[in-house]
Design a protein around this motif. Structure first.
Motif, PDB file in Angstrom:
ATOM      1  N   ASP A   1       0.802  -1.227   0.000  1.00  0.00           N
ATOM      2  CA  ASP A   1       0.000   0.000   0.000  1.00  0.00           C
ATOM      3  C   ASP A   1       0.834   1.276   0.000  1.00  0.00           C
ATOM      4  OD1 ASP A   1       0.987   0.049   2.576  1.00  0.00           O
ATOM      5  OD2 ASP A   1      -0.962   0.254   3.552  1.00  0.00           O
ATOM      6  N   ARG A   2       2.143   1.145  -0.247  1.00  0.00           N
ATOM      7  CA  ARG A   2       3.023   2.315  -0.268  1.00  0.00           C
ATOM      8  C   ARG A   2       3.880   2.293  -1.519  1.00  0.00           C
ATOM      9  NH1 ARG A   2       4.242   4.101   5.595  1.00  0.00           N
ATOM     10  NH2 ARG A   2       5.425   5.690   4.537  1.00  0.00           N
ATOM     11  N   LEU A   3       3.898   3.411  -2.225  1.00  0.00           N
ATOM     12  CA  LEU A   3       4.794   3.531  -3.374  1.00  0.00           C
ATOM     13  C   LEU A   3       6.247   3.572  -2.934  1.00  0.00           C
ATOM     14  CD1 LEU A   3       3.214   6.179  -5.795  1.00  0.00           C
ATOM     15  CD2 LEU A   3       3.687   3.772  -6.280  1.00  0.00           C
ATOM     16  N   ASP A   4       6.525   4.322  -1.856  1.00  0.00           N
ATOM     17  CA  ASP A   4       7.910   4.588  -1.460  1.00  0.00           C
ATOM     18  C   ASP A   4       8.620   3.390  -0.840  1.00  0.00           C
ATOM     19  OD1 ASP A   4       6.281   4.774   0.831  1.00  0.00           O
ATOM     20  OD2 ASP A   4       7.549   6.291   1.763  1.00  0.00           O
ATOM     21  N   THR A   5       7.892   2.387  -0.386  1.00  0.00           N
ATOM     22  CA  THR A   5       8.552   1.211   0.176  1.00  0.00           C
ATOM     23  C   THR A   5       8.140  -0.069  -0.554  1.00  0.00           C
ATOM     24  OG1 THR A   5       6.861   0.992   1.903  1.00  0.00           O
ATOM     25  CG2 THR A   5       8.872   2.204   2.466  1.00  0.00           C
ATOM     26  N   ASP A   6       6.855  -0.344  -0.607  1.00  0.00           N
ATOM     27  CA  ASP A   6       6.392  -1.616  -1.167  1.00  0.00           C
ATOM     28  C   ASP A   6       6.643  -1.722  -2.667  1.00  0.00           C
ATOM     29  OD1 ASP A   6       5.446  -2.253   1.391  1.00  0.00           O
ATOM     30  OD2 ASP A   6       3.493  -1.353   0.994  1.00  0.00           O
ATOM     31  N   VAL A   7       6.166  -0.753  -3.417  1.00  0.00           N
ATOM     32  CA  VAL A   7       6.342  -0.793  -4.872  1.00  0.00           C
ATOM     33  C   VAL A   7       7.818  -0.623  -5.228  1.00  0.00           C
ATOM     34  CG1 VAL A   7       5.777   0.371  -7.052  1.00  0.00           C
ATOM     35  CG2 VAL A   7       3.981  -0.081  -5.363  1.00  0.00           C
TER      36      VAL A   7
ATOM     37  N   ALA B   1       2.174  -4.697  -7.178  1.00  0.00           N
ATOM     38  CA  ALA B   1       0.786  -4.260  -7.260  1.00  0.00           C
ATOM     39  C   ALA B   1       0.527  -3.328  -6.089  1.00  0.00           C
ATOM     40  CB  ALA B   1      -0.164  -5.449  -7.209  1.00  0.00           C
ATOM     41  N   LEU B   2      -0.010  -2.173  -6.400  1.00  0.00           N
ATOM     42  CA  LEU B   2      -0.328  -1.188  -5.376  1.00  0.00           C
ATOM     43  C   LEU B   2      -1.805  -1.271  -5.041  1.00  0.00           C
ATOM     44  CD1 LEU B   2       0.595   1.325  -3.700  1.00  0.00           C
ATOM     45  CD2 LEU B   2      -0.116   2.714  -5.663  1.00  0.00           C
ATOM     46  N   VAL B   3      -2.105  -1.526  -3.773  1.00  0.00           N
ATOM     47  CA  VAL B   3      -3.491  -1.474  -3.313  1.00  0.00           C
ATOM     48  C   VAL B   3      -3.692  -0.105  -2.679  1.00  0.00           C
ATOM     49  CG1 VAL B   3      -3.738  -3.964  -3.006  1.00  0.00           C
ATOM     50  CG2 VAL B   3      -2.893  -2.590  -1.110  1.00  0.00           C
ATOM     51  N   LEU B   4      -4.804   0.481  -2.896  1.00  0.00           N
ATOM     52  CA  LEU B   4      -5.026   1.866  -2.456  1.00  0.00           C
ATOM     53  C   LEU B   4      -5.753   1.905  -1.109  1.00  0.00           C
ATOM     54  CD1 LEU B   4      -5.993   3.326  -5.946  1.00  0.00           C
ATOM     55  CD2 LEU B   4      -3.771   3.395  -4.786  1.00  0.00           C
ATOM     56  N   THR B   5      -5.314   1.064  -0.190  1.00  0.00           N
ATOM     57  CA  THR B   5      -5.980   0.969   1.108  1.00  0.00           C
ATOM     58  C   THR B   5      -5.146   1.529   2.251  1.00  0.00           C
ATOM     59  OG1 THR B   5      -5.051  -1.238   1.400  1.00  0.00           O
ATOM     60  CG2 THR B   5      -7.264  -1.100   0.421  1.00  0.00           C
TER      61      THR B   5
ATOM     62  N   THR C   1      -2.810   6.754  -1.358  1.00  0.00           N
ATOM     63  CA  THR C   1      -4.232   6.789  -1.699  1.00  0.00           C
ATOM     64  C   THR C   1      -4.399   7.112  -3.182  1.00  0.00           C
ATOM     65  OG1 THR C   1      -4.379   9.147  -1.203  1.00  0.00           O
ATOM     66  CG2 THR C   1      -4.809   7.618   0.630  1.00  0.00           C
ATOM     67  N   ALA C   2      -5.620   6.941  -3.675  1.00  0.00           N
ATOM     68  CA  ALA C   2      -5.909   7.272  -5.074  1.00  0.00           C
ATOM     69  C   ALA C   2      -5.622   8.747  -5.323  1.00  0.00           C
ATOM     70  CB  ALA C   2      -7.352   6.922  -5.408  1.00  0.00           C
ATOM     71  N   ASN C   3      -5.990   9.618  -4.395  1.00  0.00           N
ATOM     72  CA  ASN C   3      -5.740  11.053  -4.544  1.00  0.00           C
ATOM     73  C   ASN C   3      -4.245  11.354  -4.591  1.00  0.00           C
ATOM     74  OD1 ASN C   3      -8.463  11.609  -4.577  1.00  0.00           O
ATOM     75  ND2 ASN C   3      -8.562  12.160  -2.409  1.00  0.00           N
ATOM     76  N   LYS C   4      -3.475  10.697  -3.741  1.00  0.00           N
ATOM     77  CA  LYS C   4      -2.033  10.918  -3.729  1.00  0.00           C
ATOM     78  C   LYS C   4      -1.409  10.430  -5.040  1.00  0.00           C
ATOM     79  CE  LYS C   4       1.950  10.485  -0.753  1.00  0.00           C
ATOM     80  NZ  LYS C   4       2.434  10.100   0.548  1.00  0.00           N
ATOM     81  N   LEU C   5      -1.852   9.283  -5.510  1.00  0.00           N
ATOM     82  CA  LEU C   5      -1.347   8.733  -6.756  1.00  0.00           C
ATOM     83  C   LEU C   5      -1.664   9.638  -7.920  1.00  0.00           C
ATOM     84  CD1 LEU C   5       0.149   6.282  -7.897  1.00  0.00           C
ATOM     85  CD2 LEU C   5      -2.077   5.175  -8.214  1.00  0.00           C
ATOM     86  N   GLU C   6      -2.883  10.186  -7.938  1.00  0.00           N
ATOM     87  CA  GLU C   6      -3.300  11.104  -8.996  1.00  0.00           C
ATOM     88  C   GLU C   6      -2.463  12.389  -8.951  1.00  0.00           C
ATOM     89  OE1 GLU C   6      -7.363  13.352  -9.553  1.00  0.00           O
ATOM     90  OE2 GLU C   6      -7.587  11.209 -10.004  1.00  0.00           O
ATOM     91  N   ALA C   7      -2.156  12.859  -7.729  1.00  0.00           N
ATOM     92  CA  ALA C   7      -1.376  14.089  -7.576  1.00  0.00           C
ATOM     93  C   ALA C   7       0.059  13.905  -8.065  1.00  0.00           C
ATOM     94  CB  ALA C   7      -1.374  14.538  -6.115  1.00  0.00           C
ATOM     95  N   ILE C   8       0.572  12.691  -7.945  1.00  0.00           N
ATOM     96  CA  ILE C   8       1.937  12.398  -8.409  1.00  0.00           C
ATOM     97  C   ILE C   8       1.968  12.469  -9.928  1.00  0.00           C
ATOM     98  CG2 ILE C   8       3.732  10.647  -8.561  1.00  0.00           C
ATOM     99  CD1 ILE C   8       2.791   9.673  -5.793  1.00  0.00           C
TER     100      ILE C   8
END
Length: 172
Positions: A136-142, A153-157, A161-168
Motif C-alpha cells: 500500500d506504499r509507493l515509497d517502500t512496497d512498490v 501491485a499497489l493497493v489503495l488501502t 491513496t488514489a488522490n495521492k497517486l493522482e497528484a503524483i
C-alpha cells in the motif's frame, strides 16, 4: 532506587544518564572481571514509547561499541491511521534521531532494501522475476518490488491513496 527501577523508567535526568551502567545492554552479570559482552548491533524498530532516555542509551552503546551495526527495520516516514487518515511518525523518524545523535547511517534491512530481497530469494529459492510484491506504499512496497526485480501491485488501502497517486501524475 535499584538498577531494575532505572532500566524501567521512561525518563532519566542527565545525571542519571551519566551514571547509567549499561549492565543490562552489555550483559556484565556473570562475566569474569566484569568484561562487557560486545554489542554487535543496535536495531531500531517502531517503538511508540521511544524517548530521550532510549535515544541516549542507543547513542552511547554505538559510541562504546564502534563496530556495532546500526540497523533499521524500515525507514517509513509515517504510518497512516484512523478514518481521517492521520499521519503518525513512523520508524523512519526514530532512525533519523539515532542517526543524527550517533553521526552514523543505519543499514535498512526492511522494505525497500535489496538486503531483504536477496534474503527472500536465497532463503526461499524464489525467482524474483516471477514474484509479485503487493503493498500500500509507493515509497517502500512498490519500490521494493521494482528494485528487487519483482512485479508489484499497489493497493489503495493505506499510505498511498488514489488522490495521492493522482497528484503524483505521470512518472509512477
Amino acid at each position: 532506587t535499584d538498577k531494575s527501577d532505572k532500566i524501567q523508567k521512561t525518563s532519566m535526568s542527565r545525571e542519571e544518564l551519566e551514571s547509567y551502567t549499561f549492565e543490562k545492554e552489555e550483559q556484565l552479570n556473570g562475566n569474569k572481571n566484569d568484561v562487557p559482552t560486545p554489542v554487535d548491533a543496535v536495531v531500531i524498530g517502531l517503538d511508540t514509547e521511544f524517548n530521550y532516555r532510549k535515544l541516549c542509551i542507543a547513542n552511547v552503546l554505538l559510541q562504546r561499541h564502534p563496530n556495532a551495526l546500526l540497523v533499521a527495520t524500515n525507514e517509513d516516514a509515517y504510518d497512516l491511521v484512523g478514518s481521517d487518515s492521520r499521519h503518525l511518525p513512523g520508524n523512519g523518524s526514530l532512525v533519523k534521531a539515532v542517526e543524527s545523535a550517533s553521526q552514523r547511517k543505519a543499514i535498512n534491512v526492511g522494505k525497500p532494501s535489496k538486503i531483504l530481497a536477496n534474503l527472500l530469494r536465497e532463503e526461499f529459492d524464489l525467482d524474483l522475476s516471477r514474484t509479485l510484491m503487493v503493498g500500500d506504499r509507493l515509497d517502500t512496497d512498490v519500490k521494493f518490488g521494482k528494485d528487487g526485480g519483482m512485479k508489484s501491485a499497489l493497493v489503495l488501502t493505506g499510505c498511498t491513496t488514489a488522490n495521492k497517486l493522482e497528484a503524483i501524475g505521470d512518472g509512477t
